[in-house]
Design a protein around this motif. Structure first.
Motif, mmCIF file in Angstrom:
data_model
loop_
_atom_site.group_PDB
_atom_site.id
_atom_site.type_symbol
_atom_site.label_atom_id
_atom_site.label_comp_id
_atom_site.label_asym_id
_atom_site.label_seq_id
_atom_site.Cartn_x
_atom_site.Cartn_y
_atom_site.Cartn_z
ATOM 1 N N LEU A 18 2.392 19.818 -22.292
ATOM 2 C CA LEU A 18 2.670 20.937 -21.393
ATOM 3 C C LEU A 18 1.456 21.827 -21.200
ATOM 4 O O LEU A 18 1.147 22.255 -20.080
ATOM 5 C CB LEU A 18 3.845 21.759 -21.939
ATOM 6 N N LEU A 19 0.758 22.113 -22.299
ATOM 7 C CA LEU A 19 -0.397 23.010 -22.213
ATOM 8 C C LEU A 19 -1.532 22.374 -21.417
ATOM 9 O O LEU A 19 -2.139 23.021 -20.559
ATOM 10 C CB LEU A 19 -0.861 23.377 -23.621
ATOM 11 N N ILE A 20 -1.814 21.098 -21.690
ATOM 12 C CA ILE A 20 -2.874 20.400 -20.951
ATOM 13 C C ILE A 20 -2.459 20.193 -19.497
ATOM 14 O O ILE A 20 -3.260 20.366 -18.558
ATOM 15 C CB ILE A 20 -3.199 19.042 -21.598
ATOM 16 N N GLY A 21 -1.182 19.837 -19.296
ATOM 17 C CA GLY A 21 -0.696 19.643 -17.932
ATOM 18 C C GLY A 21 -0.831 20.894 -17.092
ATOM 19 O O GLY A 21 -1.146 20.818 -15.889
ATOM 20 N N LYS A 22 -0.599 22.055 -17.711
ATOM 21 C CA LYS A 22 -0.760 23.315 -16.993
ATOM 22 C C LYS A 22 -2.237 23.600 -16.740
ATOM 23 O O LYS A 22 -2.611 24.113 -15.678
ATOM 24 C CB LYS A 22 -0.135 24.453 -17.803
ATOM 25 N N ALA A 23 -3.091 23.242 -17.704
ATOM 26 C CA ALA A 23 -4.525 23.531 -17.584
ATOM 27 C C ALA A 23 -5.180 22.736 -16.458
ATOM 28 O O ALA A 23 -6.145 23.205 -15.849
ATOM 29 C CB ALA A 23 -5.230 23.246 -18.908
ATOM 30 N N ILE A 24 -4.665 21.528 -16.193
ATOM 31 C CA ILE A 24 -5.297 20.684 -15.161
ATOM 32 C C ILE A 24 -4.394 20.526 -13.937
ATOM 33 O O ILE A 24 -4.485 19.538 -13.211
ATOM 34 C CB ILE A 24 -5.674 19.296 -15.723
ATOM 35 N N ASN A 25 -3.537 21.530 -13.711
ATOM 36 C CA ASN A 25 -2.575 21.378 -12.614
ATOM 37 C C ASN A 25 -3.192 21.569 -11.235
ATOM 38 O O ASN A 25 -2.475 21.593 -10.238
ATOM 39 C CB ASN A 25 -1.380 22.315 -12.810
ATOM 40 N N ASP A 26 -4.525 21.690 -11.171
ATOM 41 C CA ASP A 26 -5.175 21.625 -9.863
ATOM 42 C C ASP A 26 -5.087 20.209 -9.291
ATOM 43 O O ASP A 26 -5.189 20.024 -8.075
ATOM 44 C CB ASP A 26 -6.648 22.035 -9.986
ATOM 45 N N LEU A 27 -4.921 19.223 -10.187
ATOM 46 C CA LEU A 27 -4.718 17.851 -9.733
ATOM 47 C C LEU A 27 -3.274 17.674 -9.280
ATOM 48 O O LEU A 27 -2.350 18.261 -9.865
ATOM 49 C CB LEU A 27 -5.025 16.863 -10.868
ATOM 50 N N PRO A 28 -3.000 16.848 -8.270
ATOM 51 C CA PRO A 28 -1.624 16.589 -7.827
ATOM 52 C C PRO A 28 -0.820 15.887 -8.936
ATOM 53 O O PRO A 28 -1.387 15.150 -9.748
ATOM 54 C CB PRO A 28 -1.799 15.678 -6.616
ATOM 55 N N PRO A 29 0.499 16.097 -8.977
ATOM 56 C CA PRO A 29 1.316 15.578 -10.085
ATOM 57 C C PRO A 29 1.331 14.053 -10.203
ATOM 58 O O PRO A 29 1.270 13.516 -11.305
ATOM 59 C CB PRO A 29 2.720 16.117 -9.777
ATOM 60 N N LEU A 30 1.415 13.343 -9.084
ATOM 61 C CA LEU A 30 1.432 11.880 -9.158
ATOM 62 C C LEU A 30 0.086 11.345 -9.649
ATOM 63 O O LEU A 30 0.039 10.337 -10.363
ATOM 64 C CB LEU A 30 1.776 11.279 -7.795
ATOM 65 N N THR A 31 -0.989 12.025 -9.279
ATOM 66 C CA THR A 31 -2.315 11.620 -9.737
ATOM 67 C C THR A 31 -2.425 11.771 -11.251
ATOM 68 O O THR A 31 -2.937 10.878 -11.943
ATOM 69 C CB THR A 31 -3.402 12.465 -9.045
ATOM 70 N N ILE A 32 -1.934 12.897 -11.782
ATOM 71 C CA ILE A 32 -1.967 13.113 -13.234
ATOM 72 C C ILE A 32 -1.161 12.036 -13.939
ATOM 73 O O ILE A 32 -1.615 11.425 -14.914
ATOM 74 C CB ILE A 32 -1.427 14.508 -13.592
ATOM 75 N N THR A 33 0.046 11.794 -13.442
ATOM 76 C CA THR A 33 0.916 10.802 -14.076
ATOM 77 C C THR A 33 0.301 9.410 -14.015
ATOM 78 O O THR A 33 0.315 8.668 -15.000
ATOM 79 C CB THR A 33 2.295 10.788 -13.393
ATOM 80 N N PHE A 34 -0.243 9.044 -12.857
ATOM 81 C CA PHE A 34 -0.802 7.707 -12.681
ATOM 82 C C PHE A 34 -1.972 7.466 -13.642
ATOM 83 O O PHE A 34 -2.015 6.435 -14.336
ATOM 84 C CB PHE A 34 -1.266 7.513 -11.237
ATOM 85 N N PHE A 35 -2.927 8.394 -13.692
ATOM 86 C CA PHE A 35 -4.089 8.184 -14.558
ATOM 87 C C PHE A 35 -3.721 8.308 -16.028
ATOM 88 O O PHE A 35 -4.322 7.637 -16.879
ATOM 89 C CB PHE A 35 -5.211 9.150 -14.184
ATOM 90 N N ARG A 36 -2.752 9.146 -16.336
ATOM 91 C CA ARG A 36 -2.251 9.208 -17.712
ATOM 92 C C ARG A 36 -1.727 7.840 -18.142
ATOM 93 O O ARG A 36 -2.066 7.345 -19.226
ATOM 94 C CB ARG A 36 -1.150 10.256 -17.816
ATOM 95 N N LEU A 37 -0.916 7.224 -17.297
ATOM 96 C CA LEU A 37 -0.332 5.928 -17.644
ATOM 97 C C LEU A 37 -1.372 4.817 -17.625
ATOM 98 O O LEU A 37 -1.312 3.885 -18.438
ATOM 99 C CB LEU A 37 0.810 5.597 -16.680
ATOM 100 N N GLN A 86 3.231 22.604 -11.386
ATOM 101 C CA GLN A 86 2.520 23.089 -10.207
ATOM 102 C C GLN A 86 3.045 24.458 -9.773
ATOM 103 O O GLN A 86 2.333 25.225 -9.122
ATOM 104 C CB GLN A 86 2.698 22.096 -9.044
ATOM 105 N N PHE A 87 4.294 24.756 -10.135
ATOM 106 C CA PHE A 87 4.953 25.950 -9.612
ATOM 107 C C PHE A 87 5.432 26.926 -10.693
ATOM 108 O O PHE A 87 5.623 28.107 -10.401
ATOM 109 C CB PHE A 87 6.168 25.547 -8.755
ATOM 110 N N THR A 88 5.664 26.445 -11.899
ATOM 111 C CA THR A 88 6.227 27.306 -12.932
ATOM 112 C C THR A 88 5.298 27.351 -14.140
ATOM 113 O O THR A 88 4.342 26.576 -14.245
ATOM 114 C CB THR A 88 7.628 26.819 -13.349
ATOM 115 N N SER A 89 5.598 28.240 -15.070
ATOM 116 C CA SER A 89 4.763 28.403 -16.262
ATOM 117 C C SER A 89 5.112 27.352 -17.307
ATOM 118 O O SER A 89 6.193 26.745 -17.274
ATOM 119 C CB SER A 89 4.970 29.800 -16.854
ATOM 120 N N SER A 90 4.207 27.159 -18.254
ATOM 121 C CA SER A 90 4.486 26.227 -19.343
ATOM 122 C C SER A 90 5.634 26.743 -20.209
ATOM 123 O O SER A 90 6.380 25.960 -20.797
ATOM 124 C CB SER A 90 3.230 26.015 -20.198
ATOM 125 N N SER A 91 5.804 28.059 -20.280
ATOM 126 C CA SER A 91 6.909 28.639 -21.053
ATOM 127 C C SER A 91 8.249 28.306 -20.417
ATOM 128 O O SER A 91 9.198 27.915 -21.099
ATOM 129 C CB SER A 91 6.745 30.162 -21.162
#
Length: 311
Positions: A18-37, A86-91
């Motif tokens: 969650l913390l890293i995902g919020k830190a790099i959320n300038d990237l689009p969500p599908l892009t993050i998921t794809f490269f993560r996998l 992309q829209f809400t806080s990590s909390s």
């Protein structure tokens, strides 16, 4: 204690997610998921490919279970998480993710016919209460004033996806070798996401992922929550149950808040400490409730035997 230790480690890795995902959320969500996998698949390949080749026919015979596992726990869950951030806080994401155990318990009761006793039920409710307490800083009567937005609604998809994944793990994962299974469902996830991420790039443009921050973040996401945590979680579900293992996710808001305090400099208040204690007591009741009930039943049986002997 072995499966409980596994789940605690899983919680720390998912808090980092969650913390890293919020830190790099300038990237689009599908892009993050794809490269993560894709990173996870690359790491897994030398470890699990022999197992996949050896049990190739087994995976082909169970295509539907493999697809269900990959779609729910790999593709959809991660996409919903990063879309939400992309829209809400990590909390907010953490408190909503803490609802997963309660949803998993409900699914387990209706789909797996699992039974939990009153002590464990109280533990589920108490740990969920503690999670809410942490996020709202003890101001429970102000929870309706939280700024719910589209990100919070997207998190509902993540909750349902992971609860279903927990059920599928219990139903199907025992059929497969562990490393081979994670490699296959991760590979299927990459294939499922490939056309979706291409569409995302056509709409938003191809993002630049080669900055130091993005590369480090994606490497963490690809190795720890995608690979190590998934292996640990699957094993814990096999040793415990879907509902008992998932209750540990109620610790996620606590660990996330601590991480935010240490990393982002956010203040940890007395209310956070109280909430953490409530969550931990709830987890203890849920995981140990069956044992406590078993001891009570054994004591009652022993007393009945003693009374019959005396009579």
């Amino acid at each position: 204690m072995y499966p409980y230790v596994l789940m605690i480690l899983v919680v720390f890795m998912y808090a980092g997610n969650l913390l890293i995902g919020k830190a790099i959320n300038d990237l689009p969500p599908l892009t993050i998921t794809f490269f993560r996998l894709l990173i996870a698949f690359t790491v897994l390949l030398p470890i699990g490919y022999r197992s996949v080749l050896k049990h190739k026919s087994l995976f082909l015979e169970n295509k539907k279970p493999v697809l269900a596992l990959s779609l729910s726990g790999i593709a959809l869950f991660n996409t919903f998480i990063y879309g939400s951030l992309q829209f809400t806080s990590s909390s907010n994401a953490a408190i909503l993710e803490s609802a997963i155990p309660a949803v998993t318990v409900i699914f387990s009761i209706y789909l797996l016919k699992e039974k939990i006793n009153q002590i464990q039920s109280a533990g589920v409710l108490l740990s969920l209460f503690g999670s809410i307490w942490v996020i709202v800083d003890g101001r429970l009567f102000q929870i309706t004033h939280l700024q719910w937005n589209i990100g919070d609604l997207i998190m509902i998809g993540a909750i349902l996806s992971w609860a279903l994944y927990s059920i599928f793990v219990k139903l199907y994962m025992f059929r497969f070798p562990p490393y081979g299974a994670v490699l296959v469902i991760t590979g299927v996830g990459v294939l499922l996401l490939l056309p979706a991420v291409v569409v995302e790039w056509l709409i938003l443009g191809v993002p630049s992922i080669f900055s130091r921050e993005y590369v480090a973040g994606l490497l963490y996401l690809g190795v720890f929550p995608s690979f190590i945590a998934l292996i640990f979680y699957n094993r814990a579900v096999e040793l415990l149950s879907a509902s008992k293992a998932s209750i540990f996710l109620n610790l996620l808001p606590v660990v996330t808040m601590l991480g935010a305090g240490l990393w982002l400099g956010e203040q940890i208040t007395r209310m956070h400490v109280i909430g953490a204690a409530i969550v931990m007591v709830g987890v203890l009741l849920t995981t140990q409730g069956g044992r406590l009930r078993g001891k009570k039943d054994l004591t009652e049986q022993t007393s009945n035997v003693e009374r019959k002997t005396q009579n």
